[in-house]
Scaffold this motif. Structure first.
Motif, PDB file in Angstrom:
ATOM      1  N   ASP A 329      72.106  31.095  77.355  1.00  0.00           N
ATOM      2  CA  ASP A 329      70.791  30.476  77.531  1.00  0.00           C
ATOM      3  C   ASP A 329      70.739  29.718  78.857  1.00  0.00           C
ATOM      4  OD1 ASP A 329      68.351  29.250  77.318  1.00  0.00           O
ATOM      5  OD2 ASP A 329      68.877  27.996  75.593  1.00  0.00           O
ATOM      6  N   SER A 330      70.394  30.403  79.936  1.00  0.00           N
ATOM      7  CA  SER A 330      70.338  29.751  81.250  1.00  0.00           C
ATOM      8  C   SER A 330      69.208  28.732  81.321  1.00  0.00           C
ATOM      9  CB  SER A 330      70.192  30.797  82.359  1.00  0.00           C
ATOM     10  OG  SER A 330      68.991  31.542  82.208  1.00  0.00           O
ATOM     11  N   HIS A 331      68.101  28.987  80.582  1.00  0.00           N
ATOM     12  CA  HIS A 331      66.985  28.038  80.572  1.00  0.00           C
ATOM     13  C   HIS A 331      67.416  26.714  79.935  1.00  0.00           C
ATOM     14  CE1 HIS A 331      62.930  26.410  80.172  1.00  0.00           C
ATOM     15  NE2 HIS A 331      63.200  26.179  78.893  1.00  0.00           N
ATOM     16  N   GLY A 332      68.066  26.789  78.769  1.00  0.00           N
ATOM     17  CA  GLY A 332      68.542  25.574  78.112  1.00  0.00           C
ATOM     18  C   GLY A 332      69.578  24.855  78.956  1.00  0.00           C
ATOM     19  N   LEU A 333      70.420  25.627  79.628  1.00  0.00           N
ATOM     20  CA  LEU A 333      71.438  25.062  80.509  1.00  0.00           C
ATOM     21  C   LEU A 333      70.783  24.268  81.636  1.00  0.00           C
ATOM     22  CD1 LEU A 333      74.541  25.130  80.812  1.00  0.00           C
ATOM     23  CD2 LEU A 333      74.252  27.140  82.265  1.00  0.00           C
ATOM     24  N   ALA A 334      69.759  24.856  82.254  1.00  0.00           N
ATOM     25  CA  ALA A 334      69.056  24.179  83.342  1.00  0.00           C
ATOM     26  C   ALA A 334      68.413  22.879  82.862  1.00  0.00           C
ATOM     27  CB  ALA A 334      68.000  25.110  83.932  1.00  0.00           C
ATOM     28  N   GLU A 335      67.813  22.923  81.671  1.00  0.00           N
ATOM     29  CA  GLU A 335      67.153  21.727  81.140  1.00  0.00           C
ATOM     30  C   GLU A 335      68.153  20.598  80.908  1.00  0.00           C
ATOM     31  OE1 GLU A 335      63.902  20.866  80.604  1.00  0.00           O
ATOM     32  OE2 GLU A 335      63.633  22.629  81.880  1.00  0.00           O
ATOM     33  N   ARG A 336      69.313  20.919  80.371  1.00  0.00           N
ATOM     34  CA  ARG A 336      70.308  19.880  80.098  1.00  0.00           C
ATOM     35  C   ARG A 336      70.904  19.336  81.394  1.00  0.00           C
ATOM     36  NH1 ARG A 336      68.687  17.705  75.666  1.00  0.00           N
ATOM     37  NH2 ARG A 336      69.125  18.857  73.749  1.00  0.00           N
ATOM     38  N   ILE A 337      71.137  20.197  82.382  1.00  0.00           N
ATOM     39  CA  ILE A 337      71.624  19.725  83.680  1.00  0.00           C
ATOM     40  C   ILE A 337      70.605  18.765  84.291  1.00  0.00           C
ATOM     41  CG2 ILE A 337      72.159  20.399  86.049  1.00  0.00           C
ATOM     42  CD1 ILE A 337      73.331  23.005  84.914  1.00  0.00           C
ATOM     43  N   ARG A 338      69.360  19.176  84.284  1.00  0.00           N
ATOM     44  CA  ARG A 338      68.295  18.331  84.839  1.00  0.00           C
ATOM     45  C   ARG A 338      68.231  16.988  84.108  1.00  0.00           C
ATOM     46  NH1 ARG A 338      62.718  20.144  87.013  1.00  0.00           N
ATOM     47  NH2 ARG A 338      61.678  18.143  87.373  1.00  0.00           N
ATOM     48  N   HIS A 339      68.323  17.033  82.803  1.00  0.00           N
ATOM     49  CA  HIS A 339      68.224  15.815  81.995  1.00  0.00           C
ATOM     50  C   HIS A 339      69.273  14.785  82.424  1.00  0.00           C
ATOM     51  CE1 HIS A 339      66.921  13.591  78.440  1.00  0.00           C
ATOM     52  NE2 HIS A 339      68.199  13.385  78.140  1.00  0.00           N
ATOM     53  N   LEU A 340      70.496  15.229  82.672  1.00  0.00           N
ATOM     54  CA  LEU A 340      71.566  14.294  83.009  1.00  0.00           C
ATOM     55  C   LEU A 340      71.573  13.922  84.487  1.00  0.00           C
ATOM     56  CD1 LEU A 340      74.501  15.624  80.795  1.00  0.00           C
ATOM     57  CD2 LEU A 340      73.137  13.561  80.478  1.00  0.00           C
ATOM     58  N   VAL A 341      71.264  14.879  85.359  1.00  0.00           N
ATOM     59  CA  VAL A 341      71.242  14.577  86.793  1.00  0.00           C
ATOM     60  C   VAL A 341      70.155  13.554  87.109  1.00  0.00           C
ATOM     61  CG1 VAL A 341      70.718  15.544  89.073  1.00  0.00           C
ATOM     62  CG2 VAL A 341      72.291  16.733  87.549  1.00  0.00           C
TER      63      VAL A 341
END
Length: 384
Positions: A329-341
């Motif tokens: 799930d690259s979309h979910g991965l991007a969302e979680r990276i964004r959330h923490l960054v």
């Protein structure tokens, strides 16, 4: 029923120590099991305090004709000498393909001499290995696992697989790995109110592992590209080894080559510094039996974004020490990276929680205790 043990490993001094021979890769090989054996070897003194004398037997790999010939001509005679020299238990650290076949042949020799044996599974893709081979390999798998005096799984997910697919119902233990050099840095990570990052550098997303499809590198690159389209340009640092040319081309194809840096195979302080300077550790593996790199990052105080497979289910507490997304799930991965960054305070607090979880579950003392109890129970069952 799997057994999680955390009792005090020390035993009375008058008790004769158990002699345990650990069998796994060596001779220049790198990877997860080789790292595990190095950790075990470094803790010989703690094992001795627990009443266990540890010896390490390294086998050659099958990567070349020379190493292939070394196995029957060098490894087997050395193994027989080690067995005849005197050991109480032989602990086989097993993965797939050549790792399995080498250990199985040595297991048969150990049984000829009446030795107690332990089958320790480190592979998250072992069921696929079983399914993709013929009846001869499947019979060998069954004989090895069911003939061992105990079975050790490196995570709860692997234990469940052994229970459900291989029918293991007794003498099954779950024993994780250690990361002692990273553990030594855990105290500093807990004390550091800044999150451990230098103020003059741009934080990045860190990955550490082999550069393969199975480690989720394609999804990670696609996630970075997706964040670009949403206006967030993050840096990605990849530590490890593998087909770097392939992934360099992929980064160019996704338009993120200027954000991706390959830093090579890191060890020692350089590897710890790599984790320390990151904003988040990300490992979107398709399968992960345990996740030593993940544990190292946790000890250093970094939140983890992983997948809902294998060892991540033990290591990461969802929403507390990091996040888990669906595999692929690259979309979910991007969302979680964004959330923490975009929320460094949250990332730092998750990192602190990660340190505490790593110390409570995977400290060297806790893991040595679990090994020692397993060995005493296996040895105590002799003649039962």
């Amino acid at each position: 029923m799997s057994k999680h043990q955390n009792d005090n490993p020390r035993v009375p001094h008058e008790a004769a120590p158990l002699r345990v021979l650990h069998v796994g890769p060596g001779q220049g090989q790198r990877g997860g099991i080789a790292s595990v054996l190095a950790e075990l070897s470094a803790q010989r003194a703690r094992f001795r305090d627990a009443g266990v004398v540890v010896a390490i037997f390294e086998t050659h790999g099958f990567q070349s004709m020379r190493s292939l010939l070394c196995f029957p001509l060098v490894d087997i005679p050395r193994f027989l000498f080690a067995v005849l020299k005197g050991v109480d238990l032989i602990h086989f650290h097993v993965s797939v393909r050549g790792s399995f076949y080498r250990k199985f042949l040595l297991y048969l020799l150990a049984r000829l001499f009446g030795k107690r044996t332990i089958f320790h599974l480190h592979a998250g893709n072992f069921q696929d290995f079983w399914a993709s081979n013929g009846p001869t390999t499947r019979k060998a798998v069954s004989r090895f696992i069911r003939g061992a005096d105990a079975v050790v799984a490196v995570s709860s997910a692997i234990a469940s697989e052994l229970q459900g697919h291989q029918g293991v119902t007794r003498n099954l233990y779950v024993i994780g790995n250690t990361a002692y050099s990273a553990e030594l840095a855990a105290g500093a990570a807990l004390r550091d109110s800044s999150g451990g990052k230098r103020v003059d550098m741009t934080p990045y997303v860190a990955f550490a592992g082999r550069f393969t499809e199975g480690k989720g590198l394609d999804e990670l690159l696609r996630a970075v590209a997706a964040l670009n389209r949403r206006g967030l340009k993050v840096q990605l640092r990849l530590a490890g080894a593998g087909d770097m040319d392939r992934w360099t081309r992929a980064a160019i194809e996704y338009g993120v080559s200027d954000q991706v840096r390959f830093v090579g195979w890191l060890q020692g302080d350089a590897k710890l510094e790599f984790y320390r300077d990151a904003a988040v550790f990300c490992m979107p593996s398709h399968f992960e039996a345990f996740g030593i790199s993940t544990l190292e990052a946790m000890f250093i105080g970094r939140p983890v974004i992983g997948t809902r497979v294998g060892g991540f289910l033990d290591l990461v507490e969802e929403g507390v020490t990091g996040y888990l997304v669906r595999c692929g799930d690259s979309h979910g991965l991007a969302e979680r990276i964004r959330h923490l960054v975009e929320r460094p305070e949250l990332a730092h607090e998750m990192g602190r929680q990660a340190v505490s979880r790593a110390l409570s579950r995977y400290s060297v003392d806790a893991i040595v205790s679990q090994y020692a109890r397993c060995y005493r129970q296996v040895n105590g069952s002799r003649g039962a």
